[in-house]
Write an enzyme that holds these catalytic residues in place. Structure first.
Site, PDB file in Angstrom:
ATOM      1  N   GLU A 148       5.851  80.920 -86.142  1.00 44.10           N
ATOM      2  CA  GLU A 148       4.963  79.984 -85.447  1.00 44.10           C
ATOM      3  C   GLU A 148       5.369  79.917 -83.989  1.00 44.10           C
ATOM      4  O   GLU A 148       6.552  79.734 -83.668  1.00 44.10           O
ATOM      5  CB  GLU A 148       5.012  78.580 -86.050  1.00 44.10           C
ATOM      6  CG  GLU A 148       4.038  77.635 -85.347  1.00 44.10           C
ATOM      7  CD  GLU A 148       3.999  76.219 -85.896  1.00 44.10           C
ATOM      8  OE1 GLU A 148       3.000  75.527 -85.615  1.00 44.10           O
ATOM      9  OE2 GLU A 148       4.956  75.804 -86.577  1.00 44.10           O
ATOM     10  N   GLU A 180       9.632  76.968 -79.810  1.00 42.83           N
ATOM     11  CA  GLU A 180       9.195  75.780 -79.076  1.00 42.83           C
ATOM     12  C   GLU A 180      10.060  75.675 -77.822  1.00 42.83           C
ATOM     13  O   GLU A 180      11.280  75.869 -77.883  1.00 42.83           O
ATOM     14  CB  GLU A 180       9.353  74.530 -79.945  1.00 42.83           C
ATOM     15  CG  GLU A 180       9.111  73.211 -79.252  1.00 42.83           C
ATOM     16  CD  GLU A 180       7.737  73.122 -78.603  1.00 42.83           C
ATOM     17  OE1 GLU A 180       7.668  72.785 -77.406  1.00 42.83           O
ATOM     18  OE2 GLU A 180       6.737  73.396 -79.301  1.00 42.83           O
ATOM     19  N   ASP A 207      10.352  81.064 -74.988  1.00 41.30           N
ATOM     20  CA  ASP A 207       8.965  81.509 -74.877  1.00 41.30           C
ATOM     21  C   ASP A 207       8.662  82.442 -76.056  1.00 41.30           C
ATOM     22  O   ASP A 207       9.163  83.560 -76.127  1.00 41.30           O
ATOM     23  CB  ASP A 207       8.801  82.242 -73.544  1.00 41.30           C
ATOM     24  CG  ASP A 207       7.381  82.719 -73.275  1.00 41.30           C
ATOM     25  OD1 ASP A 207       6.624  82.941 -74.242  1.00 41.30           O
ATOM     26  OD2 ASP A 207       7.039  82.890 -72.093  1.00 41.30           O
ATOM     27  N   ASP A 234      -2.221  75.147 -75.965  1.00 37.22           N
ATOM     28  CA  ASP A 234      -2.789  74.445 -74.811  1.00 37.22           C
ATOM     29  C   ASP A 234      -4.061  75.159 -74.353  1.00 37.22           C
ATOM     30  O   ASP A 234      -4.031  76.355 -74.072  1.00 37.22           O
ATOM     31  CB  ASP A 234      -1.762  74.417 -73.678  1.00 37.22           C
ATOM     32  CG  ASP A 234      -2.106  73.408 -72.593  1.00 37.22           C
ATOM     33  OD1 ASP A 234      -3.302  73.306 -72.249  1.00 37.22           O
ATOM     34  OD2 ASP A 234      -1.194  72.732 -72.099  1.00 37.22           O
ATOM     35  N   LYS A 266      -9.302  74.032 -67.054  1.00 38.32           N
ATOM     36  CA  LYS A 266      -9.851  74.459 -65.771  1.00 38.32           C
ATOM     37  C   LYS A 266      -9.881  75.983 -65.681  1.00 38.32           C
ATOM     38  O   LYS A 266      -8.942  76.661 -66.076  1.00 38.32           O
ATOM     39  CB  LYS A 266      -9.030  73.873 -64.625  1.00 38.32           C
ATOM     40  CG  LYS A 266      -9.107  72.347 -64.552  1.00 38.32           C
ATOM     41  CD  LYS A 266      -8.283  71.810 -63.397  1.00 38.32           C
ATOM     42  CE  LYS A 266      -8.383  70.282 -63.340  1.00 38.32           C
ATOM     43  NZ  LYS A 266      -7.566  69.722 -62.226  1.00 38.32           N
ATOM     44  N   ASP A 286      -9.206  72.955 -81.156  1.00 36.22           N
ATOM     45  CA  ASP A 286     -10.264  71.942 -81.221  1.00 36.22           C
ATOM     46  C   ASP A 286     -11.098  71.933 -79.945  1.00 36.22           C
ATOM     47  O   ASP A 286     -11.808  70.962 -79.681  1.00 36.22           O
ATOM     48  CB  ASP A 286      -9.676  70.545 -81.485  1.00 36.22           C
ATOM     49  CG  ASP A 286      -8.687  70.106 -80.410  1.00 36.22           C
ATOM     50  OD1 ASP A 286      -8.139  70.980 -79.714  1.00 36.22           O
ATOM     51  OD2 ASP A 286      -8.450  68.891 -80.267  1.00 36.22           O
ATOM     52  N   THR A 338      -2.090  67.420 -88.197  1.00 46.72           N
ATOM     53  CA  THR A 338      -1.131  66.831 -87.266  1.00 46.72           C
ATOM     54  C   THR A 338      -1.825  65.784 -86.395  1.00 46.72           C
ATOM     55  O   THR A 338      -3.051  65.655 -86.392  1.00 46.72           O
ATOM     56  CB  THR A 338      -0.522  67.907 -86.363  1.00 46.72           C
ATOM     57  OG1 THR A 338      -1.562  68.457 -85.534  1.00 46.72           O
ATOM     58  CG2 THR A 338       0.106  69.022 -87.192  1.00 46.72           C
ATOM     59  N   TYR A 351      -2.244  65.939 -83.304  1.00 45.82           N
ATOM     60  CA  TYR A 351      -3.078  66.604 -82.307  1.00 45.82           C
ATOM     61  C   TYR A 351      -4.445  66.940 -82.900  1.00 45.82           C
ATOM     62  O   TYR A 351      -5.479  66.740 -82.260  1.00 45.82           O
ATOM     63  CB  TYR A 351      -2.379  67.874 -81.814  1.00 45.82           C
ATOM     64  CG  TYR A 351      -1.051  67.593 -81.169  1.00 45.82           C
ATOM     65  CD1 TYR A 351      -0.978  67.034 -79.899  1.00 45.82           C
ATOM     66  CD2 TYR A 351       0.136  67.861 -81.836  1.00 45.82           C
ATOM     67  CE1 TYR A 351       0.234  66.755 -79.312  1.00 45.82           C
ATOM     68  CE2 TYR A 351       1.372  67.584 -81.255  1.00 45.82           C
ATOM     69  CZ  TYR A 351       1.412  67.029 -79.997  1.00 45.82           C
ATOM     70  OH  TYR A 351       2.615  66.742 -79.423  1.00 45.82           O
ATOM     71  N   GLU A 352      -4.446  67.428 -84.141  1.00 45.82           N
ATOM     72  CA  GLU A 352      -5.716  67.714 -84.791  1.00 45.82           C
ATOM     73  C   GLU A 352      -6.493  66.429 -85.033  1.00 45.82           C
ATOM     74  O   GLU A 352      -7.710  66.366 -84.809  1.00 45.82           O
ATOM     75  CB  GLU A 352      -5.480  68.439 -86.113  1.00 45.82           C
ATOM     76  CG  GLU A 352      -6.771  68.798 -86.845  1.00 45.82           C
ATOM     77  CD  GLU A 352      -6.547  69.677 -88.056  1.00 45.82           C
ATOM     78  OE1 GLU A 352      -7.537  69.945 -88.765  1.00 45.82           O
ATOM     79  OE2 GLU A 352      -5.405  70.125 -88.281  1.00 45.82           O
TER      80      GLU A 352
END
Length: 237
Positions: free
Chosen positions: A70, A95, A122, A145, A149, A181, A216, A218-219
């Site tokens: 992941e 992470e 990374d 992310d 923009k 999303d 989660t 975020y979802e």
């Protein structure tokens, strides 16, 4: 040895935040770092990966098992649930935010999960450096992310260069699972992945929601805001 594939990350897909931990995160870090955190030699930045980095994953886990990765594991909700559901697999989570890794360590310990190794680095660079061709049975990039923009779209993780790298690292039956999303990023993902000759869509369009992925915060936040969750699944061609 992994084939040398350069992922140029002068522009990265994440923003580094403060590395300060709260008390519970520090306790988890101190208790579990040695067992579950894999150190990588860094490159120019603290979270970049040296091109000479190498890891014996069998030794890191103390066993040989299918590797699942992941990138962007956050505080570990998904990787913990996936590890519980896949005890016979070795899971690697990348992470860049150290306090989030510490939270993941605490979550893994509370759930009694020991088949995860975490790397503060990374993940895109690491995928190119410390994984050989055809070595990853699944890759997960859930809710990366979106960089809304237009001038920041170059920061998005899912790019033609990264898609080609993923295709080279997947096992012959390997799968890359993605979720977002944001409609525009979802469409951009499909455009990039459909154009990569080393990948084939597992479905006729969008994938059904991956049943092993937990919901989660975020979802849930995206759903509460009225956004549509888009899942994708591509296998190695």
């Amino acid at each position: 040895m992994p084939t040398a594939v350069r992922i140029h990350r002068d522009v990265v897909s994440y923003v580094r935040r403060s590395g300060r931990m709260n008390e519970s995160q520090q306790r988890a870090w101190d208790a579990h770092r040695d067992a579950w955190v894999v150190e990588l030699p860094s490159g120019e930045r603290r979270t970049s990966v040296s091109p000479d980095a190498a890891i014996d994953w069998t030794a890191a886990f103390g066993r040989e098992a299918p590797l699942k990765v992941e990138i962007g594991s956050g505080t570990g909700h998904a990787i913990t649930a996936l590890a519980e559901a896949m005890p016979d697999a070795n899971l690697v989570a990348f992470e860049v935010f150290t306090p989030a890794v510490a939270s993941t360590l605490g979550r893994l310990a509370r759930h009694g999960v020991g088949n995860v190794r975490l790397v503060v680095a990374d993940g895109a660079q690491a995928l190119a450096t410390v994984f050989g061709e055809g070595s990853v049975s699944e890759l997960w990039t859930f809710f990366p992310d979106p960089w809304h923009k237009a001038r920041h779209h170059k920061r998005r993780l899912v790019s033609p260069e990264f898609a080609a790298l993923v295709a080279s690292r997947l096992t012959p039956d390997g799968v890359w699972r993605l979720a977002t999303d944001w409609d525009d990023y979802a469409e951009a993902m499909r455009e990039v992945l459909d154009a990569e000759p080393g990948l084939v869509n597992c479905h006729d369009g969008w994938a059904p929601r991956y049943e092993l992925r937990p919901v989660t915060k975020y979802e849930r936040r995206g759903v509460d805001a009225g956004r549509t969750i888009h899942d994708l699944a591509y296998r190695r061609a």
